[in-house]
Motif scaffolding. Structure first.
Motif, mmCIF file in Angstrom:
data_model
loop_
_atom_site.group_PDB
_atom_site.id
_atom_site.type_symbol
_atom_site.label_atom_id
_atom_site.label_comp_id
_atom_site.label_asym_id
_atom_site.label_seq_id
_atom_site.Cartn_x
_atom_site.Cartn_y
_atom_site.Cartn_z
ATOM 1 N N ILE A 56 0.838 -1.206 0.000
ATOM 2 C CA ILE A 56 0.000 0.000 0.000
ATOM 3 C C ILE A 56 0.868 1.249 0.000
ATOM 4 O O ILE A 56 0.607 2.201 -0.746
ATOM 5 C CB ILE A 56 -0.975 -0.024 1.199
ATOM 6 N N GLY A 57 1.897 1.267 0.810
ATOM 7 C CA GLY A 57 2.798 2.417 0.845
ATOM 8 C C GLY A 57 3.524 2.618 -0.472
ATOM 9 O O GLY A 57 3.698 3.740 -0.940
ATOM 10 N N ALA A 60 1.001 4.011 -2.986
ATOM 11 C CA ALA A 60 0.726 5.413 -2.663
ATOM 12 C C ALA A 60 1.901 6.299 -3.055
ATOM 13 O O ALA A 60 1.711 7.398 -3.589
ATOM 14 C CB ALA A 60 0.419 5.557 -1.172
ATOM 15 N N HIS A 61 3.106 5.832 -2.817
ATOM 16 C CA HIS A 61 4.294 6.600 -3.196
ATOM 17 C C HIS A 61 4.365 6.766 -4.715
ATOM 18 O O HIS A 61 4.666 7.843 -5.230
ATOM 19 C CB HIS A 61 5.554 5.906 -2.677
ATOM 20 N N LEU A 63 1.850 6.703 -6.840
ATOM 21 C CA LEU A 63 0.803 7.637 -7.264
ATOM 22 C C LEU A 63 1.191 9.077 -6.952
ATOM 23 O O LEU A 63 0.907 9.992 -7.735
ATOM 24 C CB LEU A 63 -0.523 7.288 -6.589
ATOM 25 N N ARG A 64 1.835 9.276 -5.827
ATOM 26 C CA ARG A 64 2.275 10.626 -5.457
ATOM 27 C C ARG A 64 3.339 11.131 -6.438
ATOM 28 O O ARG A 64 3.306 12.287 -6.865
ATOM 29 C CB ARG A 64 2.831 10.609 -4.035
ATOM 30 N N ARG A 67 1.651 12.064 -9.687
ATOM 31 C CA ARG A 67 0.951 13.349 -9.577
ATOM 32 C C ARG A 67 1.937 14.507 -9.623
ATOM 33 O O ARG A 67 1.705 15.505 -10.309
ATOM 34 C CB ARG A 67 0.138 13.401 -8.289
#
Length: 96
Positions: A56-57, A60-61, A63-64, A67
């Motif tokens: 998950i981390g 998320a990293h 995706l960040r 972005r």
């Protein structure tokens, strides 16, 4: 540096194996909405939780980062467009 990494990996492996041996007793049954999903040793539950959290981390990293790259590209495109608009056009003054 590679010797240090090797030593750290060995220490980590020893700690993980020791943790698994110390916590090998069966854990309580895993239930979800009154359905029994199964019984796993507590060390497997811990390792699975760690793996899911790391996944998950990592997502998320990723995706960040994506972005931030998009925002940087948009800012760069806006800056380039603003520079083009601020410079007088070479064809604009010539009649067609």
């Amino acid at each position: 540096m590679s010797k240090l990494k090797a030593v750290l990996l060995i220490v980590l492996a020893v700690v993980l194996v020791d943790f698994a041996f110390e916590n090998a007793q069966p854990a309580p049954a895993i239930k979800l909405f009154k359905f029994q999903l199964g019984e796993l040793p507590s060390f497997l539950l811990t390792y699975l939780s760690l793996a899911v959290g790391a996944l998950i981390g990592w997502v998320a990293h990723g995706l960040r980062l994506r972005r931030k790259r998009r925002e940087a590209q948009a800012a760069q495109a806006a800056s380039a467009q603003q520079q083009q608009e601020s410079q007088p056009g070479q064809d604009a003054g010539q009649p067609q």
